[in-house]
Design a protein around this motif. Sequence first.
Motif, PDB file in Angstrom:
ATOM      1  N   ALA A 190       0.816  -1.211   0.000  1.00 37.37           N
ATOM      2  CA  ALA A 190       0.000   0.000   0.000  1.00 37.37           C
ATOM      3  C   ALA A 190       0.850   1.261   0.000  1.00 37.37           C
ATOM      4  N   GLY A 191       1.990   1.215   0.702  1.00 36.92           N
ATOM      5  CA  GLY A 191       2.785   2.411   0.852  1.00 36.92           C
ATOM      6  C   GLY A 191       3.873   2.571  -0.185  1.00 36.92           C
ATOM      7  N   PRO A 198       8.100  18.302  -3.480  1.00 36.29           N
ATOM      8  CA  PRO A 198       9.141  18.478  -4.500  1.00 36.29           C
ATOM      9  C   PRO A 198       9.869  17.204  -4.881  1.00 36.29           C
ATOM     10  N   GLY A 199      10.018  16.240  -3.969  1.00 36.42           N
ATOM     11  CA  GLY A 199      10.804  15.044  -4.270  1.00 36.42           C
ATOM     12  C   GLY A 199      10.050  13.915  -4.932  1.00 36.42           C
ATOM     13  N   GLN A 200       8.776  14.089  -5.275  1.00 30.75           N
ATOM     14  CA  GLN A 200       7.971  12.992  -5.823  1.00 30.75           C
ATOM     15  C   GLN A 200       8.176  12.887  -7.333  1.00 30.75           C
ATOM     16  N   PHE A 213      -6.332  -0.942  -3.012  1.00 31.20           N
ATOM     17  CA  PHE A 213      -7.358  -1.173  -4.025  1.00 31.20           C
ATOM     18  C   PHE A 213      -7.845   0.143  -4.625  1.00 31.20           C
ATOM     19  N   CYS A 214      -6.928   1.090  -4.789  1.00 29.66           N
ATOM     20  CA  CYS A 214      -7.322   2.424  -5.250  1.00 29.66           C
ATOM     21  C   CYS A 214      -6.107   3.137  -5.832  1.00 29.66           C
ATOM     22  N   ARG A 215      -5.714   2.736  -7.029  1.00 31.71           N
ATOM     23  CA  ARG A 215      -4.536   3.347  -7.637  1.00 31.71           C
ATOM     24  C   ARG A 215      -4.742   4.845  -7.855  1.00 31.71           C
ATOM     25  N   ARG A 234       0.519   3.302  -4.073  1.00 33.79           N
ATOM     26  CA  ARG A 234       0.384   4.756  -4.091  1.00 33.79           C
ATOM     27  C   ARG A 234       1.228   5.390  -5.192  1.00 33.79           C
ATOM     28  N   ASN A 235       2.153   4.621  -5.777  1.00 33.28           N
ATOM     29  CA  ASN A 235       2.962   5.102  -6.899  1.00 33.28           C
ATOM     30  C   ASN A 235       2.601   4.424  -8.217  1.00 33.28           C
TER      31      ASN A 235
END
Length: 324
Positions: free
Chosen positions: A32-33, A69-71, A290-292, A37-38
């Motif tokens: 999930a993390g 900023p780092g994403q 379950f939620c891209r 989430r990516n």
Amino acid sequence: MHRPYRRNRSSVVAARAAAVLAGAAAAGTAYAGAWERNAFALRRYTLPLLAPGSEPLTILHLSDLHMLPGQKRKQRFVSALAELSPDLVVNTGDNLSSDRAVPTVVQTLGPLLDVPGAFVFGSNDYYAPVPKNPLPYLGIGEKTHSEIPLPWRDLRAAFTERGWVDVTHRRAEIAVDGRSVLVAGVDDPHIGRDRYDEIAGPAGPAFDLRIGLTHAPEPRVLDRFDDDGYDLALAGHTHGGQLRLPTGAIVTNCGIDRSRARGVSAWGRNLVLHVSAGLGTSPYVPIRTFCRPEAALLTLVGGPGGGEAETPVEPVQIREPQFA
């Protein structure tokens, strides 16, 4: 003679079960993390909202970037969406998660800011995210909101200087691929900033398309858009439920029902609603299940009935644009 052995055996079984559960929890948290989430996706819809015989019109709906900023992966994904060549870009807010993120958001959007566009802001454009007690999201206790300011005026100036229209409590006519599109919006209802009366009144038949924007899809706002004759309402805020079960969303964090936490649905008499699951999360809850995270490309086509919406088509494809 055997009782100590049985006690030891029970202890071993319990320890193994605990290890399995701990491993499953760790794997779930990592999934999930670190992965979901990516795992950015493009969700596509086809909606028969234009007059019969009309050429298709494409709308790229972006929401809830919650940018830091780092994403870098998120930034690459959003930048690549320019390859879709949409006719109109709509941004329904919550772009920021840091007071240093405005240049990152502007650079990430890049050529998309040269496309006709409209936007409203959400609470996380005005105020920085803070750690929160999760229980109020389940209806236990009262929600609190951050009061740490973010540089939303700088973001607004950057958007408008490039040609996007701020439709916060404003009705604007935008020329889109030779069509006349009415776009109107309200400020974020989630924190009580909406003043629909400032844009109230019939949308009128003089436009090829009528769109209403709101960050949080609160029923009181959606009902007004429907009453005034808008064809399409676009919103974000819900993150699609963010921590979903395979059976659907647990919460929406607003007044709509859980079945509408993301995607397309009919609202009221004539309105079609699209709620984006968004592209980010709070930095204090950086997980999705379950939620891209998603952007949506809405292809509007001619339909029977002179542009009145029929039951929307469910998404037929989710794919991520290829990066160079």
